[in-house]
Scaffold this active site. Structure first.
Site, PDB file in Angstrom:
ATOM      1  N   PRO A  84       0.967  -1.187   0.272  1.00 58.26           N
ATOM      2  CA  PRO A  84       0.091  -0.283   0.118  1.00 58.26           C
ATOM      3  C   PRO A  84       1.081   1.261  -0.160  1.00 58.26           C
ATOM      4  O   PRO A  84       1.480   1.276   1.023  1.00 58.26           O
ATOM      5  CB  PRO A  84      -0.536  -0.336   1.606  1.00 58.26           C
ATOM      6  CG  PRO A  84       0.329  -0.671   2.113  1.00 58.26           C
ATOM      7  CD  PRO A  84       0.885  -1.732   1.607  1.00 58.26           C
TER       8      PRO A  84
ATOM      9  N   GLN B 225      -6.658  -1.276   2.578  1.00 60.25           N
ATOM     10  CA  GLN B 225      -6.067  -0.303   3.839  1.00 60.25           C
ATOM     11  C   GLN B 225      -5.940   1.043   4.335  1.00 60.25           C
ATOM     12  O   GLN B 225      -6.335   1.601   3.779  1.00 60.25           O
ATOM     13  CB  GLN B 225      -4.300   0.012   3.586  1.00 60.25           C
ATOM     14  CG  GLN B 225      -3.088  -0.092   5.097  1.00 60.25           C
ATOM     15  CD  GLN B 225      -2.758  -0.330   4.952  1.00 60.25           C
ATOM     16  OE1 GLN B 225      -1.699   1.610   4.544  1.00 60.25           O
ATOM     17  NE2 GLN B 225      -1.185  -0.662   4.947  1.00 60.25           N
TER      18      GLN B 225
ATOM     19  N   CYS C 219       3.156   3.432   8.894  1.00 59.86           N
ATOM     20  CA  CYS C 219       3.713   4.606   8.304  1.00 59.86           C
ATOM     21  C   CYS C 219       3.956   5.177  10.019  1.00 59.86           C
ATOM     22  O   CYS C 219       3.415   5.804  10.899  1.00 59.86           O
ATOM     23  CB  CYS C 219       2.153   5.552   7.977  1.00 59.86           C
ATOM     24  SG  CYS C 219       2.927   6.989   7.340  1.00 59.86           S
TER      25      CYS C 219
ATOM     26  N   HIS D  23       7.054  -5.221   8.519  1.00 55.41           N
ATOM     27  CA  HIS D  23       8.415  -3.464   7.862  1.00 55.41           C
ATOM     28  C   HIS D  23       9.395  -4.260   9.079  1.00 55.41           C
ATOM     29  O   HIS D  23       9.652  -4.068  10.327  1.00 55.41           O
ATOM     30  CB  HIS D  23       7.753  -2.937   7.147  1.00 55.41           C
ATOM     31  CG  HIS D  23       9.022  -1.973   7.239  1.00 55.41           C
ATOM     32  ND1 HIS D  23       8.645  -0.719   5.722  1.00 55.41           N
ATOM     33  CD2 HIS D  23      10.353  -1.918   6.532  1.00 55.41           C
ATOM     34  CE1 HIS D  23       9.461  -0.178   5.600  1.00 55.41           C
ATOM     35  NE2 HIS D  23      10.627  -0.905   5.896  1.00 55.41           N
TER      36      HIS D  23
ATOM     37  N   ASN E 169       8.421  -7.162   4.691  1.00 52.16           N
ATOM     38  CA  ASN E 169       8.517  -6.492   3.981  1.00 52.16           C
ATOM     39  C   ASN E 169      10.174  -4.716   4.234  1.00 52.16           C
ATOM     40  O   ASN E 169      10.338  -5.256   5.159  1.00 52.16           O
ATOM     41  CB  ASN E 169       7.094  -5.111   4.138  1.00 52.16           C
ATOM     42  CG  ASN E 169       7.726  -3.765   3.148  1.00 52.16           C
ATOM     43  OD1 ASN E 169       7.199  -2.798   3.476  1.00 52.16           O
ATOM     44  ND2 ASN E 169       7.642  -4.203   2.563  1.00 52.16           N
TER      45      ASN E 169
END
Length: 484
Positions: free
Chosen positions: A23, A79, A108, A175, A208
């Site tokens: 995303p 998302q 994020c 991530h 990720n």
């Protein structure tokens, strides 16, 4: 039919997807997802959507999800960023019929996420996250998934993942960087953290980070044991990454632009994609970089793309036998290939006098204005000046605003008290006065109320005294005026 969970969800609904497009805000739109799917991607995410905006704005829903139906764009995960369980679930209920799962963004790391209190800045609020996922798992007809960043400590990261699994998360994307690792400080993602999470949970895990080519994907799966690998930057620079190919840039650009004609998106998205695809070439042809930044139509972008293609083809025709790529690149600049982010030291040197370090071309140095002014403009101001050559950044030319007598904010031009609206409203209410400039009519409404009361005296009950009437009427009208 009960919704599938865990391994069954990944295997049947997501079709055992190994190759995943991340995303990306304003970058994983429908046209780009379709291009990526044509070249090996097996699962895509929408751009991160703001749950509260999605809930209240029908245009936002239509532009980001409710557009033209496209059967090719499945499986698809939507998302959201959110920090309120009810808002998150209500937005997800509006989206669930258009996708195969709902993902909660907990990864994020950008400043906008810090200001909005979402993304990786929720990773310490475990009680809140549990409530959000529990409610979503209970109310939604599709599975709930999460994308997270790691903590520096592996054990804490594992406990974090286990908490999300227990709350009802059916798939976890990890991530392998902390929220502090971003931009020039990104560094290398920790596959060790990802491997520890994969071993500790019983739901599918995607990895990720550190993905630049297909061999990275294969190595990541082998070392961590994850079910799939997600790519963001690598995919933007080479949408054929999951095919294991490095095609000519103009082939990917032309194909993408054709898809955009069928499935339009904002021009800013298209321009951003071409800046990524042509990244290395635009370091060579700086003039075309400026033209791409200024162009205002899709046809204009197509023209710039065509000119870049012609320049590269001419360069290929004039190539000498045995000539090797310049600037330390693995391939010639017209071939899709990774872009390696410079570290902090390299970034500083890039913006210095030399402009290059170890063969890596830096970003454009600050330039002087064309009129000879020695003042240096920031890159953001340079871009604005390219779009509007007549724009001036001279502080002395900025309009001067008269200040409010009370607080110093700009005053209303027609305010009778020479105040801003907030201060004017307080004073007008206190003095029962009018300010037509701000649309405040306390005095007028008060007088109308008194006039109405006098006309109604004959039908009011005798128990209420005239003084009581006046007091009640005064309070009511002032309250009404204050609410206007």
């Amino acid at each position: 039919m009960p919704k599938l969970r865990g391994e069954a969800f990944w295997r049947e609904t997501l079709r055992s997807a190994h190759y995943v497009v991340a995303p990306m805000v304003d970058q994983s739109e429908l046209a780009w997802r379709l291009l990526s799917r044509r070249h090996g991607a097996q699962l895509c995410y929408t751009p991160m959507l703001h749950a509260q905006v999605f809930l209240r704005d029908a245009n936002y829903r239509r532009e980001n999800l409710y557009g033209e139906a496209c059967p090719e764009d499945r499986p698809l995960i939507v998302q959201f960023c959110a920090n309120d369980p009810e808002v998150f679930v209500q937005a997800a209920l509006l989206a669930q019929d258009y996708c195969d799962a709902i993902d909660l963004n907990l990864g994020c790391p950008q400043m906008i996420a810090k200001r909005g209190h979402y993304g990786a800045f929720l990773q310490e609020e475990w009680d809140l996250l549990q409530r959000m996922i529990l409610l979503a798992n209970e109310k939604l007809s599709v599975p709930i998934t999460c994308k997270i960043r790691v903590f520096p400590d592996i054990d804490k990261t594992v406990k974090y993942a286990q908490m999300l699994e227990k709350a009802g998360c059916q798939l976890l994307t990890v991530h392998g960087r902390t929220k502090e690792q971003k931009g020039p400080l990104a560094g290398v993602a920790s596959w060790e953290h990802i491997q520890a999470v994969r071993k500790a949970v019983n739901i599918p895990v995607f990895a990720n980070g550190n993905i630049q080519c297909l061999s990275d994907v294969e190595e990541c799966i082998r070392k961590t044991g994850v079910h799939g690998v997600m790519s963001a930057e690598g995919n933007l620079h080479n949408p054929a990454l999951f095919e294991g190919r490095n095609p000519l840039v103009w082939e990917m650009a032309e194909e993408y632009l054709e898809i955009v004609r069928k499935y339009p998106c904002p021009l800013s998205y298209v321009r951003a994609h071409l800046f990524k695809l042509w990244h290395h070439t635009l370091q060579v042809y700086q003039q075309l970089r400026e033209e791409l930044a200024k162009v205002k139509t899709l046809e204009g972008i197509v023209d710039v793309n065509r000119e870049l293609k012609l320049r590269c083809q001419e360069e290929i025709a004039n190539q000498k036998e045995g000539e090797k790529p310049k600037e330390g690149l693995p391939f010639f600049h017209w071939i899709c290939q990774p872009y390696i982010r410079p570290g902090p030291k390299e970034r500083c040197r890039e913006n210095g006098d030399s402009g290059t370090e170890k063969g890596v071309r830096g970003k454009r140095a600050l330039e002087e204005e064309e009129d000879g002014n020695s003042e240096l403009l920031s890159k953001n101001k340079q871009k604005k000046k390219l779009r509007n050559p007549n724009k001036s950044f001279d502080p002395s030319l900025k309009p001067k605003y008269a200040k409010c007598d009370q607080c110093g904010n700009p005053k209303g031009n027609k305010c009778v008290f020479n105040m801003c609206r907030g201060c004017c409203k307080k004073r007008a209410f206190k003095e029962v006065a009018d300010c037509p400039g701000h649309g405040l009519l306390f005095k007028t409404k008060y007088e109308k109320s008194l006039s109405w009361q006098h006309s109604q005296r004959g039908i009011q009950t005798p128990e209420i005294s005239q003084r009581g009437e006046a007091e009640v009427g005064d309070t009511a009208v002032l309250k009404e005026a204050g609410d206007s």
